[in-house]
Structures are given as C-alpha cells and as structure tokens.
Design an enzyme around this catalytic site. Structure first.
Site, mmCIF file in Angstrom:
data_model
loop_
_atom_site.group_PDB
_atom_site.id
_atom_site.type_symbol
_atom_site.label_atom_id
_atom_site.label_comp_id
_atom_site.label_asym_id
_atom_site.label_seq_id
_atom_site.Cartn_x
_atom_site.Cartn_y
_atom_site.Cartn_z
ATOM 1 N N ALA A 37 42.781 33.064 41.221
ATOM 2 C CA ALA A 37 43.515 33.194 42.504
ATOM 3 C C ALA A 37 42.936 33.560 43.498
ATOM 4 O O ALA A 37 42.222 34.683 43.502
ATOM 5 C CB ALA A 37 44.721 33.959 41.977
ATOM 6 N N ASP A 38 43.160 32.990 44.465
ATOM 7 C CA ASP A 38 42.618 33.376 45.940
ATOM 8 C C ASP A 38 43.732 34.106 46.668
ATOM 9 O O ASP A 38 44.877 34.348 46.127
ATOM 10 C CB ASP A 38 42.337 32.232 46.873
ATOM 11 C CG ASP A 38 43.496 31.136 47.058
ATOM 12 O OD1 ASP A 38 44.545 31.783 46.993
ATOM 13 O OD2 ASP A 38 43.010 30.028 47.591
ATOM 14 N N SER A 39 43.421 34.786 48.001
ATOM 15 C CA SER A 39 44.424 35.755 48.537
ATOM 16 C C SER A 39 45.955 35.089 48.887
ATOM 17 O O SER A 39 46.967 35.558 48.688
ATOM 18 C CB SER A 39 43.777 36.112 49.793
ATOM 19 O OG SER A 39 43.602 35.229 50.401
ATOM 20 N N SER A 41 47.214 32.357 46.990
ATOM 21 C CA SER A 41 47.887 32.219 45.626
ATOM 22 C C SER A 41 48.472 33.494 45.177
ATOM 23 O O SER A 41 49.698 33.279 44.898
ATOM 24 C CB SER A 41 47.084 31.663 44.821
ATOM 25 O OG SER A 41 46.269 30.557 45.022
ATOM 26 N N VAL A 42 47.832 34.574 45.601
ATOM 27 C CA VAL A 42 48.521 36.059 45.247
ATOM 28 C C VAL A 42 49.846 36.160 46.059
ATOM 29 O O VAL A 42 50.644 36.734 45.658
ATOM 30 C CB VAL A 42 47.258 36.967 45.361
ATOM 31 C CG1 VAL A 42 48.068 38.476 45.082
ATOM 32 C CG2 VAL A 42 46.145 36.867 44.003
#
Length: 80
Positions: A37-39, A41-42
């Site tokens: 997960a990238d920022s 997605s989070v």
C-alpha cells in the site's frame, strides 16, 4: 460489536481495496509490507474505515495503523 465482527468488516474493506483473498487476511498482515500500500491507498482505506464504522481517525492515528490487527484494535477502542 465483537472484535471478530470488526475484523470481518475490516477484512471485507481490505479485500476490496487491495484485491486480497479474505482467507489470506490476518491480524499480522502489514498494509505497507504485505499489501504494498502507498500513502494514497492507506488514506482511502482509512476513509472507508471511517465510513463503515462511523468514527473519525486522525491523521496521527492513521499513521500508527500499520497492520490489520492495529486497524481492528483502533476501531474496537473508538466505536461510539
């Protein structure tokens, strides 16, 4: 709502967001390491948690949610 109920709802969100089979989702599953997960997605995941459980998660708290178990525990502690 029991911890298991919360876990199951969180698992559905993770399954949808990260295209992971529900049977692969455990408390120890890392959002960043295991799900890549990238920022963004989070952030989307946190927004879905807020919508699903009717709670607000501060940016500072969201940064501390690194695993599925941490998300479940946070929701358990902050449900109205």
């Amino acid at each position: 709502m029991t911890r298991e109920d919360i876990f199951n709802k969180v698992a559905v969100i993770i399954e949808k967001h990260f295209d992971v089979a529900k049977d692969k989702i455990t408390d120890n599953l890392s959002l960043i390491k295991d799900l890549n997960a990238d920022s963004i997605s989070v952030m989307e995941f946190v927004l879905d948690l807020e919508d699903e459980f009717g709670t607000e998660i501060s940016d500072e708290d969201a940064e501390q949610i690194e695993t599925v178990g941490a998300a479940v525990d946070y929701i358990s502690a902050h449900l109205n």
